[in-house]
Structure formats: C-alpha cells, structure tokens
Design an enzyme around this catalytic site. Sequence first.
Site, PDB file in Angstrom:
ATOM      1  N   GLU A   1      -0.529   7.286  11.782  1.00 40.15           N
ATOM      2  CA  GLU A   1      -1.982   7.454  11.808  1.00 40.15           C
ATOM      3  C   GLU A   1      -2.405   8.790  12.396  1.00 40.15           C
ATOM      4  O   GLU A   1      -3.343   9.427  11.909  1.00 40.15           O
ATOM      5  CB  GLU A   1      -2.626   6.319  12.603  1.00 40.15           C
ATOM      6  CG  GLU A   1      -2.538   4.957  11.945  1.00 40.15           C
ATOM      7  CD  GLU A   1      -1.313   4.148  12.318  1.00 40.15           C
ATOM      8  OE1 GLU A   1      -1.220   2.978  11.933  1.00 40.15           O
ATOM      9  OE2 GLU A   1      -0.451   4.709  13.041  1.00 40.15           O
TER      10      GLU A   1
ATOM     11  N   TYR B   1      -7.455   7.988 -17.497  1.00 37.71           N
ATOM     12  CA  TYR B   1      -8.530   8.660 -16.779  1.00 37.71           C
ATOM     13  C   TYR B   1      -8.682  10.110 -17.243  1.00 37.71           C
ATOM     14  O   TYR B   1      -7.703  10.760 -17.606  1.00 37.71           O
ATOM     15  CB  TYR B   1      -8.254   8.659 -15.275  1.00 37.71           C
ATOM     16  CG  TYR B   1      -7.982   7.288 -14.697  1.00 37.71           C
ATOM     17  CD1 TYR B   1      -8.577   6.146 -15.234  1.00 37.71           C
ATOM     18  CD2 TYR B   1      -7.135   7.134 -13.608  1.00 37.71           C
ATOM     19  CE1 TYR B   1      -8.336   4.895 -14.700  1.00 37.71           C
ATOM     20  CE2 TYR B   1      -6.884   5.881 -13.070  1.00 37.71           C
ATOM     21  CZ  TYR B   1      -7.480   4.763 -13.621  1.00 37.71           C
ATOM     22  OH  TYR B   1      -7.230   3.527 -13.095  1.00 37.71           O
TER      23      TYR B   1
ATOM     24  N   HIS C   1       0.862  -1.188   0.000  1.00 40.12           N
ATOM     25  CA  HIS C   1       0.000   0.000   0.000  1.00 40.12           C
ATOM     26  C   HIS C   1       0.900   1.239   0.000  1.00 40.12           C
ATOM     27  O   HIS C   1       0.995   1.974   0.989  1.00 40.12           O
ATOM     28  CB  HIS C   1      -0.936  -0.008   1.207  1.00 40.12           C
ATOM     29  CG  HIS C   1      -2.218  -0.731   0.953  1.00 40.12           C
ATOM     30  ND1 HIS C   1      -3.092  -0.352  -0.051  1.00 40.12           N
ATOM     31  CD2 HIS C   1      -2.775  -1.810   1.555  1.00 40.12           C
ATOM     32  CE1 HIS C   1      -4.137  -1.161  -0.055  1.00 40.12           C
ATOM     33  NE2 HIS C   1      -3.975  -2.059   0.895  1.00 40.12           N
TER      34      HIS C   1
ATOM     35  N   ASP D   1      -4.629   2.048   2.076  1.00 44.24           N
ATOM     36  CA  ASP D   1      -5.003   1.484   3.379  1.00 44.24           C
ATOM     37  C   ASP D   1      -5.570   2.576   4.282  1.00 44.24           C
ATOM     38  O   ASP D   1      -6.509   2.340   5.047  1.00 44.24           O
ATOM     39  CB  ASP D   1      -3.819   0.781   4.035  1.00 44.24           C
ATOM     40  CG  ASP D   1      -2.567   1.654   4.120  1.00 44.24           C
ATOM     41  OD1 ASP D   1      -2.404   2.577   3.298  1.00 44.24           O
ATOM     42  OD2 ASP D   1      -1.719   1.389   5.001  1.00 44.24           O
TER      43      ASP D   1
END
Length: 399
Positions: A377, A303, A106, A111
């Site tokens: 985090e 894209y 990741h 994640d």
Amino acid sequence: MDNISELIKNKYKEYESKAIEIRRHLHQYPEASAKEFNTQKFIIDTLNEHNIKCTKIADTGLWAVIAGEKESSNKKTILIRADIDALQIQEETGLDFSSKNPGLMHACGHDGHITNLIISSFILYDLRKEFSGNAKIVFQPSEEVGGGAERMINQGVLENPKVDAAIGLHISATDDANNLYTKYDGFWAAPDIFKIAIIGFGGHGAIPHKTIDPINIAAQFISSAQNIITRRIDPADPVVISFCKFNSGEVFNAIPTTALIEGTFRTVKNETRQFVKEKLEQVLKSICEANDAKYTYEYIPYYPPVINNNQMVDSLIESASKQIDKKDIHLLNSPLMVGDDFAYFGQHVPAVYFMIGCYDGTSEKYGLHNSKFYFKEENFFPSAITITVQSAIDFLNKN
C-alpha cells in the site's frame, strides 16, 4: 506548496490506515465482472459512514456527487472513475489477506483503484469548502469483461449533473513506486478480438496430398499475418497481432478437417484499426483460396483506444507536481498496447488516464493478471490518492 496541497497531504495521512484496511478487505473478496454485488454493498456502506450517498447504476455500479461549497460563477463537474471487478484467476500470493473466493483474484489492482477512490472521496468531502462545482465519483463494474463504462454512459452517468471532464488511473505493476506515468494523445490501445475457422478436408497422415490440411494453412496464415505490421503499416504506428489460441486435430496420424484460431490485435489509431481488421481477412482469404480451403472470420470490436486530451494531461502534470517531485512524473513516448474501457468516457468529454507505479525494486516483479501479483500500500496510495484529489480540486477551481 499551497494551502490546499498541504491539506490534502495531511488528510491522506489521517486516512492512511483506513486505506490499508479497506484495500485488504476488498482483496479478500473479489468478484467477477457483472457480479460485484457484495463489492457494491461494501462501497455503499463505507461511503455512507462518511455521509456520501450513492446511486446504483448498471446493476452493480455506483455514482455519487460531492458538491463543493466554494462560491463560483463557473461551476463544473469532474468525473473520477474506479473499476471494481476482479479476474478469474486462482491467487498464489501467499498473503495473509489472500482471496477467500476460489478462482477469483484482484490480479489487476482494482482493489487499489476502489480504495483510491473511496479515500479520495473522503478527502474531497472533508475539503468541500475549498472547491466549487462537483466531484462525481464513479465505481464502474465490468471493466475486464463486458464494457461497464459504456453501459453507465448509456444509462446517464454523464448527466445530472452534466460532466465536463473525466480522470482515471491504473496501477502499474512494473513501474517505480509512487511515480506517475501518462502520455499525450493515444495512451492505451483498442484490444480487438478475432475468431477464425479454417475448413479443409481431413484424411490419413500418410497421404496428405489427398487432404486439404488446415494446420498447414493456419501456419501459413499466422506467419503471413505479421507482414501486415512489418510491410503495410508505418513503423511509427504501434500495432500488435497476437495468436493466442490454436486448436486442431485429435490423433497423431490423421490430418483434421478444421483448425480454430483465436487472437487479438491492438491498435491506437482508428483508421489503423479498420485497416488491420480488413487486411487480416484479406490475407486469410487469399491463403485459403490458394489451398482450396474455406474459412470463417469473426471480428469482435472491443474497447476503443484510450485517447488522452492534451489539455487534461497538462492539468494533470501541473497538479501532480504539487504532490510529488517533478522527476517522478513521466511522459511516455509510445502508447501501451493494453486496453481499458475508460476509453468510452474520453469519447464524450475531455479525459485523462494515468498510471501510478507500485514497484519498489526489492520484491519479485510480477505483472498484472499474474496469480502472484500484489502491491504494498505504501508504494501506491501516497501518490495515487493525493494526485487524484489535487487534480479534481484544481480542475474545479480553474476558471
């Protein structure tokens, strides 16, 4: 701070340790685009524990609806998207929760995106009496390769209930932790691909005049192509042309017959996108003809550009200012030349995309798609989760 904003902050604190647990589990088990079956199962099981029922879509994707219970005559639906695939990169972070799947990582922060949406879903479910309408949560596969957003749209993710607007976020590896970054209008680029073969006539390196040297022709083309940007396009219109792969020749003393080139060009305006596509081939053709060579040119549209709806940007900023200091909200002057298939949602409904930084100024600064990229985090989730929830509730409660 209003009552809902305080409730959101308190709910985040309640789920903070759960967010860390979920993120670290996901980080250990990354899966490649279109193969996110275990990730899908984990999300289903985790949301089921919170009475949120999911529907599978696009093979490995998911969506669910969290219905608000506040009475309103104008019930709307907002889509909140997270991408769930990983990159084919061998992780080198040394984290104790490093990837356990060899060759997968990741490395783009997905994640964190998944965790953000799971915890945001928990909070929205807990606070469902505080808003009307629907929060439609979407876990999208194949962002890195394959365009999962378009497949989900084609399979009806914008219907039943019909979506009125969409929001999405991306982690920013090199911007300040828990700061928000967005932009009016064009925000991210269209990341198109080109593949070129220049076909000459090989021969001995000692007698180049009896050959048609594809390496020399390719060098002329690569150099001349940059003039498309510097001399044919307004300097205020961002464009990038990058040649990323060049294969030709086998030995030191033989001029080869063929040179193969692959690369990408990035544009924000659709008319510029078409112009660069055509001009690249025009430059290639003229140089090949001048050198008696042949060529093939393959253009692969990827894209579309991410175009933010300006009213949605205003709403995002208003909501974010209830959760973070206004000095930590940044409006960019120029678009970023990376791409994301969140763009497809913006082609159908008013949409806003934004970034939350995670760099705290103390650790080594590794960018996205780097084998050593990681984030703490506490540098991402406090702002990402509370702003996501606040933005959704504010949109649904606005008449």
